[in-house]
Design a protein around this motif. Structure first.
Motif, PDB file in Angstrom:
ATOM      1  N   SER A   3      22.115  -5.227 -17.702  1.00 23.65           N
ATOM      2  CA  SER A   3      23.082  -5.037 -18.778  1.00 23.65           C
ATOM      3  C   SER A   3      23.602  -3.608 -18.801  1.00 23.65           C
ATOM      4  O   SER A   3      22.840  -2.656 -18.794  1.00 23.65           O
ATOM      5  CB  SER A   3      22.439  -5.364 -20.128  1.00 23.65           C
ATOM      6  N   ALA A   4      24.946  -3.462 -18.795  1.00 20.02           N
ATOM      7  CA  ALA A   4      25.541  -2.130 -18.819  1.00 20.02           C
ATOM      8  C   ALA A   4      26.241  -1.856 -20.146  1.00 20.02           C
ATOM      9  O   ALA A   4      26.681  -0.743 -20.377  1.00 20.02           O
ATOM     10  CB  ALA A   4      26.534  -1.990 -17.670  1.00 20.02           C
ATOM     11  N   ARG A   5      26.356  -2.869 -21.001  1.00 19.43           N
ATOM     12  CA  ARG A   5      27.050  -2.684 -22.267  1.00 19.43           C
ATOM     13  C   ARG A   5      26.181  -1.870 -23.220  1.00 19.43           C
ATOM     14  O   ARG A   5      25.005  -2.128 -23.398  1.00 19.43           O
ATOM     15  CB  ARG A   5      27.361  -4.037 -22.899  1.00 19.43           C
ATOM     16  N   TYR A   6      26.832  -0.880 -23.848  1.00 20.78           N
ATOM     17  CA  TYR A   6      26.093  -0.046 -24.788  1.00 20.78           C
ATOM     18  C   TYR A   6      26.290  -0.551 -26.216  1.00 20.78           C
ATOM     19  O   TYR A   6      27.380  -0.973 -26.605  1.00 20.78           O
ATOM     20  CB  TYR A   6      26.560   1.402 -24.706  1.00 20.78           C
ATOM     21  N   ALA A   7      25.211  -0.469 -26.980  1.00 13.37           N
ATOM     22  CA  ALA A   7      25.280  -0.720 -28.424  1.00 13.37           C
ATOM     23  C   ALA A   7      25.172   0.617 -29.134  1.00 13.37           C
ATOM     24  O   ALA A   7      24.545   1.551 -28.633  1.00 13.37           O
ATOM     25  CB  ALA A   7      24.141  -1.645 -28.851  1.00 13.37           C
ATOM     26  N   ASP A  38      25.396  -1.540 -33.663  1.00 11.16           N
ATOM     27  CA  ASP A  38      26.800  -1.961 -33.603  1.00 11.16           C
ATOM     28  C   ASP A  38      27.394  -2.118 -35.002  1.00 11.16           C
ATOM     29  O   ASP A  38      28.147  -3.052 -35.297  1.00 11.16           O
ATOM     30  CB  ASP A  38      26.958  -3.260 -32.815  1.00 11.16           C
ATOM     31  N   TYR A 141      19.268  -4.557 -26.428  1.00 17.60           N
ATOM     32  CA  TYR A 141      20.221  -3.524 -26.808  1.00 17.60           C
ATOM     33  C   TYR A 141      19.985  -2.288 -25.940  1.00 17.60           C
ATOM     34  O   TYR A 141      18.858  -1.827 -25.780  1.00 17.60           O
ATOM     35  CB  TYR A 141      20.061  -3.145 -28.284  1.00 17.60           C
ATOM     36  N   ARG A 142      21.079  -1.768 -25.430  1.00 20.49           N
ATOM     37  CA  ARG A 142      21.019  -0.545 -24.624  1.00 20.49           C
ATOM     38  C   ARG A 142      21.719   0.573 -25.396  1.00 20.49           C
ATOM     39  O   ARG A 142      22.887   0.443 -25.780  1.00 20.49           O
ATOM     40  CB  ARG A 142      21.710  -0.758 -23.274  1.00 20.49           C
TER      41      ARG A 142
END
Length: 352
Positions: A3-7, A38, A141-142
């Motif tokens: 996962s590369a999406r940031y929260a 988020d 969550y990242r």
């Protein structure tokens, strides 16, 4: 990790209000910092969870600092398998308890990742519970390490986290009424849920400093209007600002406690899950901002002034407006409804 999406990550003041349960048991009042992921409080993702985060603000600052250090992965003794309790029992001692939620927290390069959220059963994680409860969408969550650390490092101090948790109005209540026995019973009940009280005949013997310590004034129904104005004038002259006042609906302790809890609630309207309660005809109307467990309790005084309590509803409601039948609770005497969630209480009289 894939996962590369940031929260986004932040902290916000939250309250688990105290109160009196239908069986008469006291429910502890707790204040804490919730995790805002988020832009939404993480606790809101769990509809049926009565819990607080480990970032309690009603404990000594050094304990808050220890909890923040653990979440920063800077603790001297990390937990087994990197699993941290994210939410725990509001009445416990900080250990994992049945119904708590834990997650693995780990570094991944320059990022911090929260993953594998599960329910706790005692000291053990139960990996099936979140799926069974419909929470498959919780995590992973990242977070960017700079944002994550900036939010938590402000708690690594022996001072109160004033910049993060805005202090609520004073949790002291002045009680005035014509029936001393009712006032003493109410004072005892409020004390059991962490609310200090003052029961006095008037305000003339209180110093300005003492008056400034009160955040709410409660008047019994028999207290004259002229006396109420005098009390409020004395508070204003003493410099007591933002003091709420209300007339007690009835000499029913759980109802008066619920009114007080609501008056003391510092939660902004936009962060409340229980937003409105009303009655009309044979129904109660409850408005919910996000899915949460709601308990609706009727407290009735019959024509002989005997007290009756009945739970009308206890379950999870989705966001929206809901109508709940009142049954026969309002047919005789006076009836009052208390709606309770993990984040707030509302109380109204039943209107014909």
């Amino acid at each position: 990790m894939s996962s590369a999406r940031y929260a986004t990550f932040a902290l916000a003041p939250a309250v688990r209000p105290g109160g009196i349960a239908p069986d008469g048991a006291a429910r502890a009042h707790r204040t804490f910092l919730d995790f805002v992921v988020d832009g939404r409080p993480l606790l809101f993702r769990f509809a049926d969870l009565d819990a607080v985060s480990p970032l309690a603000t009603d404990v000594p600052p050094e304990l808050l600092s220890t909890s923040a250090r653990a979440l920063l992965l800077d603790a001297d003794t990390p937990p087994a398998a990197g699993r941290h309790v994210i939410y725990g029992s509001p009445d416990g001692d900080g250990r994992p308890a049945r119904g708590a939620v834990s997650a693995v927290i780990e570094r991944d390069g320059d990022d911090v990742v929260w993953r594998d959220f599960v329910r706790q059963t005692g000291d053990c994680a139960d990996p099936t519970r979140l799926d069974a409860d419909g929470h498959k969408d919780v995590g992973p969550y990242r977070f960017r390490a700079t944002e994550y650390r900036a939010a938590l490092e402000g708690l690594l101090t022996t001072a109160e986290p004033a910049a993060t948790a805005t202090p609520a109005r004073g949790r002291r209540v002045l009680l005035f009424g014509a029936r001393p026995a009712v006032l003493q019973e109410l004072a005892s009940a409020l004390g059991s849920v962490g609310i200090a009280t003052g029961v006095v005949s008037d305000t003339k013997d209180l110093t300005d400093q003492e008056l400034r310590g009160y955040g709410v004034v409660t008047f019994g129904r028999a207290v004259p209007e002229a006396f109420r104005r005098q009390v409020l004038d004395d508070l204003a002259r003493a410099g007591a600002v933002d003091v709420a006042s209300f007339e007690g609906f009835a000499p029913v302790t759980p109802v008066l406690v619920a009114q007080t809890v609501d008056a003391l609630d510092p939660t902004p309207p936009e962060r409340r899950r229980l937003t409105a309660l009303s009655t009309a005809g044979a129904d109660a109307t409850v408005e919910i901002a996000s899915a949460v467990r709601v308990q609706l309790v009727a407290h009735r005084l019959d024509p002989l002034h005997r007290k009756h309590t009945k739970v009308l509803f206890d379950g999870v409601l989705e966001a929206g407006t809901h109508r709940i039948p009142l049954g026969t609770e309002a047919e005789q005497g006076e009836t009052f409804l208390v709606a309770r969630t993990t984040g707030g209480e509302l109380v109204v009289p039943v209107l014909p």
